[in-house]
Design an enzyme around this catalytic site. Sequence first.
Site, mmCIF file in Angstrom:
data_model
loop_
_atom_site.group_PDB
_atom_site.id
_atom_site.type_symbol
_atom_site.label_atom_id
_atom_site.label_comp_id
_atom_site.label_asym_id
_atom_site.label_seq_id
_atom_site.Cartn_x
_atom_site.Cartn_y
_atom_site.Cartn_z
ATOM 1 N N HIS A 247 0.823 -1.200 0.000
ATOM 2 C CA HIS A 247 0.000 0.000 0.000
ATOM 3 C C HIS A 247 0.865 1.261 0.000
ATOM 4 C CE1 HIS A 247 -3.830 2.042 1.044
ATOM 5 N NE2 HIS A 247 -3.013 2.926 1.563
ATOM 6 N N GLU A 312 -8.270 7.746 -4.792
ATOM 7 C CA GLU A 312 -7.875 6.584 -3.991
ATOM 8 C C GLU A 312 -8.900 5.472 -4.162
ATOM 9 O OE1 GLU A 312 -5.665 5.584 -1.707
ATOM 10 O OE2 GLU A 312 -4.448 7.324 -1.205
ATOM 11 N N HIS A 314 -10.958 2.335 -1.954
ATOM 12 C CA HIS A 314 -11.248 1.819 -0.623
ATOM 13 C C HIS A 314 -12.095 0.563 -0.789
ATOM 14 C CE1 HIS A 314 -11.589 2.965 3.809
ATOM 15 N NE2 HIS A 314 -10.325 2.959 3.499
ATOM 16 N N ASN A 315 -11.465 -0.455 -1.405
ATOM 17 C CA ASN A 315 -12.220 -1.609 -1.872
ATOM 18 C C ASN A 315 -12.554 -2.614 -0.776
ATOM 19 O OD1 ASN A 315 -11.780 -0.382 -4.292
ATOM 20 N ND2 ASN A 315 -10.059 -1.682 -4.844
ATOM 21 N N ASP A 336 -5.922 13.851 1.260
ATOM 22 C CA ASP A 336 -4.733 13.867 0.401
ATOM 23 C C ASP A 336 -4.443 15.272 -0.126
ATOM 24 O OD1 ASP A 336 -3.636 11.280 0.582
ATOM 25 O OD2 ASP A 336 -5.256 10.476 -0.618
ATOM 26 N N GLN A 471 -14.019 1.049 9.490
ATOM 27 C CA GLN A 471 -14.413 2.092 10.421
ATOM 28 C C GLN A 471 -15.514 2.952 9.807
ATOM 29 O OE1 GLN A 471 -11.230 4.532 11.765
ATOM 30 N NE2 GLN A 471 -9.810 3.811 10.247
ATOM 31 N N ASP A 499 -1.402 13.787 5.927
ATOM 32 C CA ASP A 499 -2.576 13.172 6.534
ATOM 33 C C ASP A 499 -2.210 11.875 7.240
ATOM 34 O OD1 ASP A 499 -2.257 11.604 4.073
ATOM 35 O OD2 ASP A 499 -4.187 10.765 4.622
ATOM 36 N N GLY A 776 -1.023 8.773 -8.767
ATOM 37 C CA GLY A 776 -1.723 7.544 -9.085
ATOM 38 C C GLY A 776 -1.834 6.653 -7.877
ATOM 39 N N SER A 779 -4.061 -0.952 -6.463
ATOM 40 C CA SER A 779 -4.650 -1.828 -5.461
ATOM 41 C C SER A 779 -4.652 -3.228 -6.048
ATOM 42 C CB SER A 779 -6.074 -1.353 -5.156
ATOM 43 O OG SER A 779 -6.819 -2.379 -4.547
#
Lengths: 987, 266
Positions: A247, A312, A314-315, A336, A471, A499, A776, A779
């Site tokens: 990641h 991004e 978030h799969n 970001d 979460q 972040d 870019g 994932s």
Amino acid sequence: MIWRVEVGFNPGVVDASGESVKKSIIEDLRIDVDSARTIDVYTIKAELDEGQVEKVASELLTDPITQISSYNGTLAKDFSKVIEVGYKPGVTDNVGRTAVEGIEDLLNIKFKEDESVHTSRLYLVNGQITDEEAERICTGLLANPIIEHYSIRDERSWFTRKRDDEKYFMVAESHEPLVAEVNLDVDDEELIRISAEGILSLNLEEMQRIRDYFKDSKVLEERKKVGLGDKPTDVELEMLAQTWSEHCKHKIFNALIEYEEDGKREKIDSLFKSYIKKATEDINKDWLVSVFEDNAGVISFNEDYNLVFKVETHNHPSALDPYGGALTGIVGVNRDPMGTGLGANLIFNTDVFCFGPPDFPYEKLPQKVLHPKRVFKGVRKGVEHGGNKMGIPTVNGAIVFDDAYVYNPLVYCGTGGMMPKEILGRESHVKTIKPSDLIVMVGGRIGKDGIHGATFSSTKLEETTSPTAVQIGAPIVQKKMMDAILEARDKGLYDAITDNGAGGLSSSVGEMSEFCGGCVVDLERVPTKYPGLDPWELWVSESQERMTLAVSPNNIDAFMKICKKWDVEATVIGEFQSSGKIHVKYEGKTVLFLDMSFLHEGLPQLKLKAAWKKREFESPDFSQPDDLTLDLKKILSSLNVCSKEWVIRQYDHEVQGTSVVKPLIGKEDDGPSDAAVIKPLPGKKEGVVVSNGINPKFGEIDTFWMAASVIDEAVRNCVAVGANPDHISILDNFCWGNPILSEDNPDGDFKLAQLVRAAQGCYHAAVGLGAPFISGKDSFHNEYQVGDKVISILPTLLISAMGVIEDADKAVTMDVKKEDDLVYVLGLTRNELGGSHYLMTRNLVGNSIPELDVESAKKLYSSLHKAITEGFVSSCHDCSEGGIAVAAAESAFAGGFGMNLNLGDVPIEGTLRDDGILFSESNSRFIVTVSPGKKVDFERAMSGNIFAEIGKVRADDNFKVKGKDGKLVMDANIYDLKEAWQRTLNW
Amino acid sequence: MNKPKVCVLLAAGINRDYDAVYAFEKAGAHVERVHVNTLASCEKTLKEYQILMFPGGFSFGDDIASGKILANKLKYKLLEQIIEFISDGKLIFGVCNGFQVMVKLGLLPGFDGDYRSQLTTLTFNDSGKFEDRWVYLKVNTNSDCIFTKGIDDFLYVPVCHGEGKFFIEEKEVLDRIISNNQVVIQYCDGEGNFAGYPFNPNGSVNNIAGVSDETGRVFGMMPHPEDFIRITHHPRWTRGDLPEKGSGLKFFLNAVEYARENILSD
């Protein structure tokens, strides 16, 4: 003392959420119920007396006009089943937190550390429902057992139940915080076991490298001085695993690859450096400001401002809890641009999803996999809450449906920002940290949530996956944090910001330390949600809504004052240094002491194998139907083409008052816009253009041309509304299966070859069109294991484009404007039906995938831009899914006029049947309408390109297409076509 | 010329503050964004301002009920200042979340100068969902509302909300709001007729989109006039033939002009 307050609607008042639940039970679960009503429950754990609770119930929690409440009994009555659902202890309960603030204001009190409010909801369902159906209503719709508790009762058991409200609240753990040492002086097998059991996701070579570091005598000598021995602590091992995770380090994209294609072998040293970064270097635009360096890419907008953009994924979290996963995805990507340079203000969101089909049969779903329709609805709601509550317009998006995403939905969230080029004399895109700057953590508190998110996303999902990485985001906590930070930014009160995303403090402090050469952190200062966290958990927890800042000691008081005004928690947790070490202490004792150089440069390069074999699909062989109207309607109604208005309207695309070209446009505000245009600077003429390109169907045939096609699609969507083709930047976002060959993954080398070809296609198209990558994301491991079977997604590449239009008031939309306007097709139509929607409706894939002629495309875009800027173009629509037929039909019904088309006039390559001309998805084409008075000007502007006048806008509602032989092949009413396009997802 | 001063009130989750700042600045005002905590701590007071704006957004996330938590905060920390502001003859404008706050605080409808009692509410849309769409509004030309003076036609502006259904339980309250001409704007179709969803986007009783107090100086509405300031805000500006007259700017021009002539000159 625990009080329970129930709030319900007065009889006669519409219970809108109850109605929605009823609709979903009937339509989605196919269970027949008569009614569903809701009651909100606030369980208050606080020292309040009865009078206070009465006041809280009546004045704060209950709307005096529409609602009633009860604080000592229940409102539930007249039901077949009552279902109660609430978050489990420790899961973020936004409403509960807000209720605390409201009660404090109302009663002028302060809640103590162990006091809080828990919210839950009662659903009163009426009808003939079996126990099994009630259970299905819970697990299939109302509750997610991963993060929520639920109970089902009938009348008798409800009224005789014992109250056990304690279970809603965290039990404070009293264990002393522990630091463990891990012995790495073991054999290889044991190293692999340590990595797997600790969810470290490190391979053997990486584990060996770490083991060797802790044998180095110089390292050991220095560790001794700070009280550490020759074994790494768990804090150290966790930090290394996080920093070296796929990641964070993009190991696959930086791997040394042995690539084989048609018997030829070559070595590729890093796909990223060889194709992605290289494309940007070779294009070398002077408006690139900061690329591939920061949390997001930065380009120049106008003289005074820069633009910032990041997308991004978030799969995995979205697969486990669609609402929480998507919400965290969108508020996560917000941080970001917020954490780029000195921080940007956020000006747009763009979201792209890939789901299984919403009508996927329930009986085919494996255990624990949520139904695609539920995933869709949950993700949509999460993005709504994240985007709308942060006050960021969602201007653009796309949804792709395919069976391949049933097990692994993809959730791409993107956010654009803007910052002044200079802030009080400093370049805003540059972070500079001085030794002695304080490390300040701002925003939310730390809990156990999201631990191992970075390493979790680097493994595949399994039926047994434990969901510690899920979460619930808190957009308002983040919104006020952002407001406070922007105020501090404009006063020059901090030196750098980043972040806390994957990897938490470990990642943010670790990365920031590179700017000055080290840091020392006192972990016990970090504010927590509850006691009982071990130091390693504090260090890598991914609790949301946090930023880390470098603040000079001179500015710290002023900075803290702004945070206080905004009710934002900010804590000094350490200071930056130039020691070359990351030094973390807990209550004075060193728990981590690592060399910066080892941490950031010690990772060995991955070595992988890739082998490409072109796939052959069945060649289409069918005769052309005489009437193609039905085929057009079928494609218009198909999930990927149909109207997404149901989704779009639930996102705020007006907030900030910047909108110029909205996602829905045309005579009745319901046509599909190609790209969004916003004017982020009031009073200035420049606009930002946002679009995307995605087409995983092409990837089934060849990922090279898929990549080239989606780059072309993103760029031509931008150009279609008026963006300057010389000022378009793009982001790549690869979602793939596992491309590492192993015994468990026998086609890993093919999946990697697909990645290699996609990266090569990226280079070809980006350089050819002059659109550089600025950032870019990748994932991998988008796979699901059921038993011993691994199900992988389609190789999916999202290209997100951000362009600039010099004068936003000259933007063009896709709806036809006037009768008698001339219809043109720009670009060449080839026999390229492979992966097309036309073949898809016949359950075929085909092989002739659209290719990309970059030279003619670039020239065409430049001419079209000139024609748009000069005002020669009335409407312009990108030709993509469904080809000329769909593009022309959409333009016609969005504008409310019919159209005549003559296929004999369409410029084609070779021989093509009428259906091929209409439905081929060749790249680099547009359908344009031009007023007859501007015909000469337009044609002059376009000269030297392939284009042709192919028809006319009609005064009536008829859409008529003549084939090459002059016979009608399509004859439809535009409102029928529109109805076909709208009905599929009109929920 | 003397510029009226506008206080755009900020709180956690407010997000249409800059839209309102832009509209008021365009209308010729001097605008400040002021956090509710800055007023509560008396670092600043409302006395410096002639216009108070409650902007749109999701104050406190719309948790419990939209506008409720901010209204509660204002009630216990600022209500006396706000009531004094009104009795000084000044202007209050609330849009979307701001309107929700005003209604729940009791500033509207403000019968007989009672600004402390909640008599109406804004609740969940009948559709059960948040929606962003443009709506037509009919203006009540008999109303005393300062903000809509001179708008004698109907308007086209966006709504973006999930809890915008104006609701009154007691018939007497509704009758009184209507007979007092406190119903300032109503949802209608493109011809000015009352029609169901989606023209009335939330199911508001009597298609009510905005109400004022009895003085016409305190006004709240669900739609967003601040998001129709330039012509390119309009969803159909590229079609050229805009049939709609008027724009959102007029609300702000009216407020600024009134403040300049009637408050600043005092």
